[in-house]
Design a protein around this motif. Sequence first.
Motif, PDB file in Angstrom:
ATOM      1  N   ALA A 100      -6.896  -2.644  -0.803  1.00 28.16           N
ATOM      2  CA  ALA A 100      -6.939  -3.597  -1.805  1.00 28.16           C
ATOM      3  C   ALA A 100      -7.204  -3.068  -3.106  1.00 28.16           C
ATOM      4  CB  ALA A 100      -8.058  -4.746  -1.657  1.00 28.16           C
ATOM      5  N   SER A 101      -6.084  -2.959  -3.949  1.00 26.52           N
ATOM      6  CA  SER A 101      -6.593  -2.319  -5.311  1.00 26.52           C
ATOM      7  C   SER A 101      -6.728  -0.935  -5.405  1.00 26.52           C
ATOM      8  CB  SER A 101      -7.894  -3.172  -6.248  1.00 26.52           C
ATOM      9  OG  SER A 101      -7.854  -2.798  -7.513  1.00 26.52           O
ATOM     10  N   LEU A 102      -7.726  -0.386  -5.566  1.00 27.85           N
ATOM     11  CA  LEU A 102      -7.927   1.289  -5.282  1.00 27.85           C
ATOM     12  C   LEU A 102      -7.471   1.564  -3.861  1.00 27.85           C
ATOM     13  CD1 LEU A 102      -8.870   4.209  -5.853  1.00 27.85           C
ATOM     14  CD2 LEU A 102     -11.408   3.341  -5.646  1.00 27.85           C
ATOM     15  N   GLY A 103      -8.153   0.629  -3.085  1.00 21.38           N
ATOM     16  CA  GLY A 103      -7.836   0.864  -1.401  1.00 21.38           C
ATOM     17  C   GLY A 103      -6.246   1.115  -1.206  1.00 21.38           C
ATOM     18  N   GLY A 104      -5.378   0.297  -1.838  1.00 27.84           N
ATOM     19  CA  GLY A 104      -4.062   0.300  -1.785  1.00 27.84           C
ATOM     20  C   GLY A 104      -3.534   1.828  -2.448  1.00 27.84           C
ATOM     21  N   HIS A 105      -3.965   2.111  -3.368  1.00 26.80           N
ATOM     22  CA  HIS A 105      -3.762   3.540  -3.911  1.00 26.80           C
ATOM     23  C   HIS A 105      -4.091   4.772  -2.968  1.00 26.80           C
ATOM     24  CE1 HIS A 105      -2.643   2.101  -7.905  1.00 26.80           C
ATOM     25  NE2 HIS A 105      -3.626   1.483  -8.111  1.00 26.80           N
ATOM     26  N   ILE A 106      -5.285   4.592  -2.310  1.00 26.69           N
ATOM     27  CA  ILE A 106      -5.862   5.739  -1.344  1.00 26.69           C
ATOM     28  C   ILE A 106      -4.765   5.628  -0.193  1.00 26.69           C
ATOM     29  CG2 ILE A 106      -7.632   6.048   0.398  1.00 26.69           C
ATOM     30  CD1 ILE A 106      -9.535   4.687  -1.533  1.00 26.69           C
ATOM     31  N   ALA A 107      -4.237   4.299   0.412  1.00 28.72           N
ATOM     32  CA  ALA A 107      -3.269   4.132   1.479  1.00 28.72           C
ATOM     33  C   ALA A 107      -2.043   4.806   1.067  1.00 28.72           C
ATOM     34  CB  ALA A 107      -2.961   2.785   1.660  1.00 28.72           C
ATOM     35  N   ILE A 108      -1.416   4.753  -0.265  1.00 30.61           N
ATOM     36  CA  ILE A 108      -0.242   5.529  -0.520  1.00 30.61           C
ATOM     37  C   ILE A 108      -0.495   7.130  -0.640  1.00 30.61           C
ATOM     38  CG2 ILE A 108       1.305   5.784  -2.781  1.00 30.61           C
ATOM     39  CD1 ILE A 108       0.854   2.988  -3.243  1.00 30.61           C
ATOM     40  N   GLU A 109      -1.647   7.501  -0.935  1.00 34.15           N
ATOM     41  CA  GLU A 109      -2.055   8.761  -1.238  1.00 34.15           C
ATOM     42  C   GLU A 109      -2.131   9.328   0.438  1.00 34.15           C
ATOM     43  OE1 GLU A 109      -2.496  12.012  -3.755  1.00 34.15           O
ATOM     44  OE2 GLU A 109      -2.681   9.862  -4.556  1.00 34.15           O
ATOM     45  N   MET A 110      -2.379   8.638   1.161  1.00 35.70           N
ATOM     46  CA  MET A 110      -2.557   9.208   2.654  1.00 35.70           C
ATOM     47  C   MET A 110      -1.269   9.438   3.205  1.00 35.70           C
ATOM     48  SD  MET A 110      -5.496   6.672   4.301  1.00 35.70           S
ATOM     49  CE  MET A 110      -4.959   6.938   5.909  1.00 35.70           C
ATOM     50  N   LEU A 111      -0.111   8.794   2.648  1.00 34.67           N
ATOM     51  CA  LEU A 111       1.265   8.929   3.334  1.00 34.67           C
ATOM     52  C   LEU A 111       1.566  10.436   3.265  1.00 34.67           C
ATOM     53  CD1 LEU A 111       2.924   5.817   2.025  1.00 34.67           C
ATOM     54  CD2 LEU A 111       2.118   6.178   4.239  1.00 34.67           C
ATOM     55  N   SER A 112       1.394  11.036   1.935  1.00 37.45           N
ATOM     56  CA  SER A 112       2.033  12.461   1.760  1.00 37.45           C
ATOM     57  C   SER A 112       0.760  13.476   2.527  1.00 37.45           C
ATOM     58  CB  SER A 112       1.654  12.722   0.216  1.00 37.45           C
ATOM     59  OG  SER A 112       0.643  12.581  -0.172  1.00 37.45           O
ATOM     60  N   ARG A 113      -0.301  13.068   2.913  1.00 39.64           N
ATOM     61  CA  ARG A 113      -1.285  13.769   3.623  1.00 39.64           C
ATOM     62  C   ARG A 113      -1.759  13.784   5.180  1.00 39.64           C
ATOM     63  NH1 ARG A 113      -3.732  15.223  -1.559  1.00 39.64           N
ATOM     64  NH2 ARG A 113      -5.438  16.175  -0.771  1.00 39.64           N
ATOM     65  N   SER A 114      -0.957  12.813   5.687  1.00 36.74           N
ATOM     66  CA  SER A 114      -1.133  12.673   7.087  1.00 36.74           C
ATOM     67  C   SER A 114      -0.031  11.657   7.501  1.00 36.74           C
ATOM     68  CB  SER A 114      -2.534  11.880   7.676  1.00 36.74           C
ATOM     69  OG  SER A 114      -2.462  10.685   7.471  1.00 36.74           O
ATOM     70  N   ASN A 115       0.057  11.521   9.046  1.00 40.92           N
ATOM     71  CA  ASN A 115       1.039  10.724   9.573  1.00 40.92           C
ATOM     72  C   ASN A 115       0.422   9.483  10.479  1.00 40.92           C
ATOM     73  OD1 ASN A 115       0.183  11.945  11.739  1.00 40.92           O
ATOM     74  ND2 ASN A 115       2.155  12.728  12.588  1.00 40.92           N
ATOM     75  N   ILE A 116      -0.889   9.266   9.864  1.00 42.77           N
ATOM     76  CA  ILE A 116      -1.700   8.140  10.618  1.00 42.77           C
ATOM     77  C   ILE A 116      -1.101   6.698  10.297  1.00 42.77           C
ATOM     78  CG2 ILE A 116      -3.649   7.020  10.382  1.00 42.77           C
ATOM     79  CD1 ILE A 116      -5.199   9.686   9.953  1.00 42.77           C
ATOM     80  N   SER A 117      -0.602   6.305   9.052  1.00 45.68           N
ATOM     81  CA  SER A 117      -0.182   5.147   8.608  1.00 45.68           C
ATOM     82  C   SER A 117       1.329   4.750   9.343  1.00 45.68           C
ATOM     83  CB  SER A 117       0.231   5.009   7.130  1.00 45.68           C
ATOM     84  OG  SER A 117       0.421   3.787   6.976  1.00 45.68           O
ATOM     85  N   ARG A 118       1.114   3.553  10.226  1.00 51.54           N
ATOM     86  CA  ARG A 118       2.387   3.172  10.700  1.00 51.54           C
ATOM     87  C   ARG A 118       2.904   1.981   9.973  1.00 51.54           C
ATOM     88  NH1 ARG A 118       1.609   7.320  12.935  1.00 51.54           N
ATOM     89  NH2 ARG A 118       1.711   7.661  15.279  1.00 51.54           N
ATOM     90  N   GLY A 119       2.251   1.609   8.852  1.00 47.76           N
ATOM     91  CA  GLY A 119       2.542   0.462   8.071  1.00 47.76           C
ATOM     92  C   GLY A 119       1.526   0.246   7.037  1.00 47.76           C
ATOM     93  N   GLN A 120       1.627  -0.191   5.817  1.00 47.31           N
ATOM     94  CA  GLN A 120       0.456  -0.489   4.847  1.00 47.31           C
ATOM     95  C   GLN A 120       0.914  -1.801   4.169  1.00 47.31           C
ATOM     96  OE1 GLN A 120       0.824   2.904   2.168  1.00 47.31           O
ATOM     97  NE2 GLN A 120       3.094   2.349   1.876  1.00 47.31           N
ATOM     98  N   PHE A 121      -0.059  -2.490   3.933  1.00 45.89           N
ATOM     99  CA  PHE A 121      -0.148  -3.836   3.421  1.00 45.89           C
ATOM    100  C   PHE A 121      -1.085  -3.753   2.130  1.00 45.89           C
ATOM    101  CE2 PHE A 121      -1.716  -8.141   3.209  1.00 45.89           C
ATOM    102  CZ  PHE A 121      -0.684  -8.924   3.886  1.00 45.89           C
ATOM    103  N   LEU A 122      -0.519  -3.790   1.221  1.00 38.46           N
ATOM    104  CA  LEU A 122      -1.185  -3.529  -0.010  1.00 38.46           C
ATOM    105  C   LEU A 122      -1.130  -4.701  -0.962  1.00 38.46           C
ATOM    106  CD1 LEU A 122       1.094  -0.206  -0.870  1.00 38.46           C
ATOM    107  CD2 LEU A 122      -1.152  -0.545   0.412  1.00 38.46           C
ATOM    108  N   MET A 123      -2.168  -4.781  -1.662  1.00 34.41           N
ATOM    109  CA  MET A 123      -2.689  -5.957  -2.484  1.00 34.41           C
ATOM    110  C   MET A 123      -3.329  -5.374  -3.760  1.00 34.41           C
ATOM    111  SD  MET A 123      -4.201  -8.725   0.525  1.00 34.41           S
ATOM    112  CE  MET A 123      -5.005  -7.167   1.199  1.00 34.41           C
ATOM    113  N   GLY A 124      -2.862  -5.874  -4.930  1.00 39.12           N
ATOM    114  CA  GLY A 124      -3.455  -5.549  -6.352  1.00 39.12           C
ATOM    115  C   GLY A 124      -3.271  -3.922  -6.406  1.00 39.12           C
ATOM    116  N   THR A 125      -2.244  -3.609  -6.137  1.00 38.51           N
ATOM    117  CA  THR A 125      -1.976  -2.074  -6.373  1.00 38.51           C
ATOM    118  C   THR A 125      -0.775  -1.650  -6.515  1.00 38.51           C
ATOM    119  OG1 THR A 125      -3.306  -1.597  -3.923  1.00 38.51           O
ATOM    120  CG2 THR A 125      -1.703   0.058  -4.887  1.00 38.51           C
ATOM    121  N   PRO A 126      -0.628  -1.458  -8.000  1.00 35.73           N
ATOM    122  CA  PRO A 126       0.689  -0.938  -8.645  1.00 35.73           C
ATOM    123  C   PRO A 126       0.836   0.412  -8.634  1.00 35.73           C
ATOM    124  CG  PRO A 126      -0.800  -0.884 -10.467  1.00 35.73           C
ATOM    125  CD  PRO A 126      -1.673  -1.671  -9.210  1.00 35.73           C
ATOM    126  N   ALA A 127       2.124   0.827  -7.781  1.00 35.32           N
ATOM    127  CA  ALA A 127       2.330   2.132  -7.256  1.00 35.32           C
ATOM    128  C   ALA A 127       2.799   2.995  -8.761  1.00 35.32           C
ATOM    129  CB  ALA A 127       3.508   2.288  -6.579  1.00 35.32           C
TER     130      ALA A 127
END
Length: 275
Positions: free
Chosen positions: A102-129
């Motif tokens: 959510a919001s900053l949480g979504g930005h953190i999720a996107i940042e994680m994509l380039s730093r690990s392979n943990i994310s199998r999917g992301q559900f983003l709210m209030g987060t402009p890329a």
Amino acid sequence: MDMPTTTLKVKTSHGTIAVETRGAGFPVVFIHGNSACRAVFQKQMLSPLLDSYHLISFDLPGHGDSEDAKDRARTYSRPGLADLVIELLGELGIDHAAIVGASLGGHIAIEMLSRSNISRGQFLMGTPAVGSNFSEGFVSKPLNGLASRGELTSEEVREFAELVYGSDFEPFMQRAIERADREFRGNLFSAARSGAGVNQRAVLELTTVPTAIVNGENDAIINLDYVDSVRYANLWRGKCFRIPNATHSPFWEVPHIVNHLLSEFLKELTGRRSN
């Protein structure tokens, strides 16, 4: 089925983090926004629609029941927070998960994509890329400038809460804003201005990780047209959702709609399996 939640404290190199978990199965990790706390996801953590998953929420460093960061310059940036989440999940023994941001949480999720392979999917709210021009993703200065300010008056705290959660915000949300480390907001935006972090627009235009975009149609903080303009490489159901009667936090304002969408996303992500 009524399942209890478990709370624990997890030591990391960024500080001790307060964590809440519920259930078992495929892990689903919730990351809250700037000056919030894990309790904002209570309507998801307790939803029967998500009973078959291992739900994890936590307070970011400098928020809620977690410690302030040991090294603020290291932690209070999008890359620093992404590193914290990756380390925390490692301590919890989680090597794959769906990330709900959510919001900053979504930005953190996107940042994680380039730093690990943990994310199998992301559900983003209030987060402009955000891309090379940070301001394009927002209607004006985020939260009228309050999102980056250290000290806030009681009136500004109330304004902050209403802009983020809508008119039905609760007292615990104001307390979370007041509790947030005074150095967090300034450090976060200073790091962003200095170029810390990835080009998030470029990341989402390349990633193969399934990405759901869910926003309130009355969000006065983010630029929804900008959000829709991103050429997502793997956009769930081929569209960005705009939820009626919701602002920046649809997960709080209209949880019945968001929980249904999240449940459907998770079913498709896991092949309708919960483990």
